[in-house]
Design an enzyme around this catalytic site. Structure first.
Site, PDB file in Angstrom:
ATOM      1  N   GLY A 182      16.915  -6.744 -36.685  1.00  0.00           N
ATOM      2  CA  GLY A 182      18.188  -7.261 -36.205  1.00  0.00           C
ATOM      3  C   GLY A 182      18.666  -6.862 -34.823  1.00  0.00           C
ATOM      4  N   GLY A 184      17.384  -7.538 -31.800  1.00  0.00           N
ATOM      5  CA  GLY A 184      16.956  -8.387 -30.702  1.00  0.00           C
ATOM      6  C   GLY A 184      18.062  -9.252 -30.124  1.00  0.00           C
ATOM      7  N   CYS A 187      18.269 -12.520 -32.037  1.00  0.00           N
ATOM      8  CA  CYS A 187      18.153 -12.367 -33.490  1.00  0.00           C
ATOM      9  C   CYS A 187      19.544 -12.358 -34.113  1.00  0.00           C
ATOM     10  CB  CYS A 187      17.429 -11.065 -33.829  1.00  0.00           C
ATOM     11  SG  CYS A 187      17.214 -10.776 -35.596  1.00  0.00           S
TER      12      CYS A 187
END
Length: 348
Positions: A182, A184, A187
């Site tokens: 999570g 990124g 993301c």
């Protein structure tokens, strides 16, 4: 149900505490690392930064450029024989095999593509087994099967964020565990699922678990600046994987979108609706998108970006008295902060 109340931290929650240093210049800092991997027994030397296996980043052009800096690239799962031929034909040295990982998922088709490539190009030494959720029992079994089939290949497996699953993957045959759920830039897993773990704490805890078993980790995602990359290494990561920081360059390909003043390239998450549409014929009815699409400013060559990242890491090392990247974590003391920098004139 239980709640863990111990504080967990992201890169933005800390800064390096400076220390006395005998280094006279950033030039003196050695960023090369030498590793020998647990199962493959492969010895590797280079600058341990890896381009993520995302569209626009894990591409042939990026791999060629980063190899010239002795940095790695994890190619996207969709690369085929034609792409590999293009990579090898345009490279003057066999060393490219040391700086490229071939990627696959756990599906039959993806694994079959990997097997075909490795049969034809056995010199490639790294396999990146990449899934969004590395916590399934099936994933551990799959890593074990790949290890049995390829005992001399260095296997990267992930993603996970906790010590227990890091150990599980290492014991299943992974030489290197990919850490991050999570963090990124494109993301949306944390929003869409409510699942995740602050990246700095994940790196600290997973590195400790992997190193105790003689294995290594990649800090995957969450870096927004060269300072964040240095923090990943300071927290104990053996490699740092970058996506958004390496996106938008000509080496990554992609369609250039122009308006009246600037040029852009679209960048999207691997679990986004766009990625599923491009590679799998659309988003399955039982899934939701866990990534977003953004437009980022088109940047020409990767050279300037790479030099900026490496220069920032060297500077971090001089501030804490680390003459080599290997010693950075030993010289690191993090200070918790509420604010990293003065953004009165806008963010960097």
């Amino acid at each position: 149900m239980r709640i863990e109340e111990e504080i967990k931290l992201d890169y933005s929650d800390v800064l390096f505490r400076p220390k006395r240093s005998t280094l006279k210049s950033r030039r003196e800092v050695n960023l090369n690392r030498k590793y020998k991997f647990k199962y493959s027994k492969l010895s590797w030397e280079g600058v341990p930064i890896i381009a993520s296996n995302m569209d626009g980043v894990g591409e042939v052009g990026v791999a060629k450029k980063l190899a010239s800096f002795k940095m790695m690239t994890a190619l996207t799962k969709q690369h085929d024989d034609k792409d590999i031929n293009k990579l090898l034909a345009s490279t003057s040295t066999n060393s490219i095999h040391n700086f490229v990982a071939l990627s696959c998922g756990t599906s039959k088709d993806s694994y079959s593509r990997l097997n075909i490539l490795l049969k034809k190009y056995p010199k490639f030494k790294f396999i990146c087994i990449d899934v969004a959720n590395g916590y399934s029992e099936n994933f551990s079994h799959f890593v074990s099967e790949v290890r049995k089939k390829y005992p001399t290949k260095t296997i990267i497996a992930g993603n996970v964020v906790t010590a227990d699953m890091t150990q599980e993957l290492v014991l299943s045959g992974a030489d290197i565990v990919k850490v991050g759920i999570g963090p990124g830039s494109v993301c949306t897993t944390r929003i869409q699922t409510g699942v995740g773990y602050p990246q700095l704490s994940a790196v600290l805890e997973c590195a400790d678990a992997a190193h105790g078993l003689g294995a290594h980790i990649i800090a995957d995602g969450g870096c927004t600046s060269p300072g964040d990359v240095a923090k990943g290494f300071g927290a104990g990561a053996d490699f740092v994987m970058l996506g958004g920081m390496l996106a938008g360059h000509k080496e990554g390909g992609g369609e250039i979108i122009k308006d009246e003043e600037k040029s852009y390239i679209e960048f999207y998450g691997s679990s986004s609706e766009e990625a599923n549409e491009k590679h799998y014929g659309g988003l399955a009815s039982y899934r939701s998108s866990e990534g977003k699409k953004v437009r980022i400013k088109y940047r020409s060559s990767l050279d300037k970006t790479v030099k900026d990242i490496l220069g920032g890491i060297r500077s971090s090392c001089t501030y804490v008295g680390a003459p080599t990247l290997k010693q950075l974590s030993k010289c690191t003391t993090f200070v918790r902060v509420n604010n990293q920098y003065n953004d009165v004139f806008g963010k960097v």
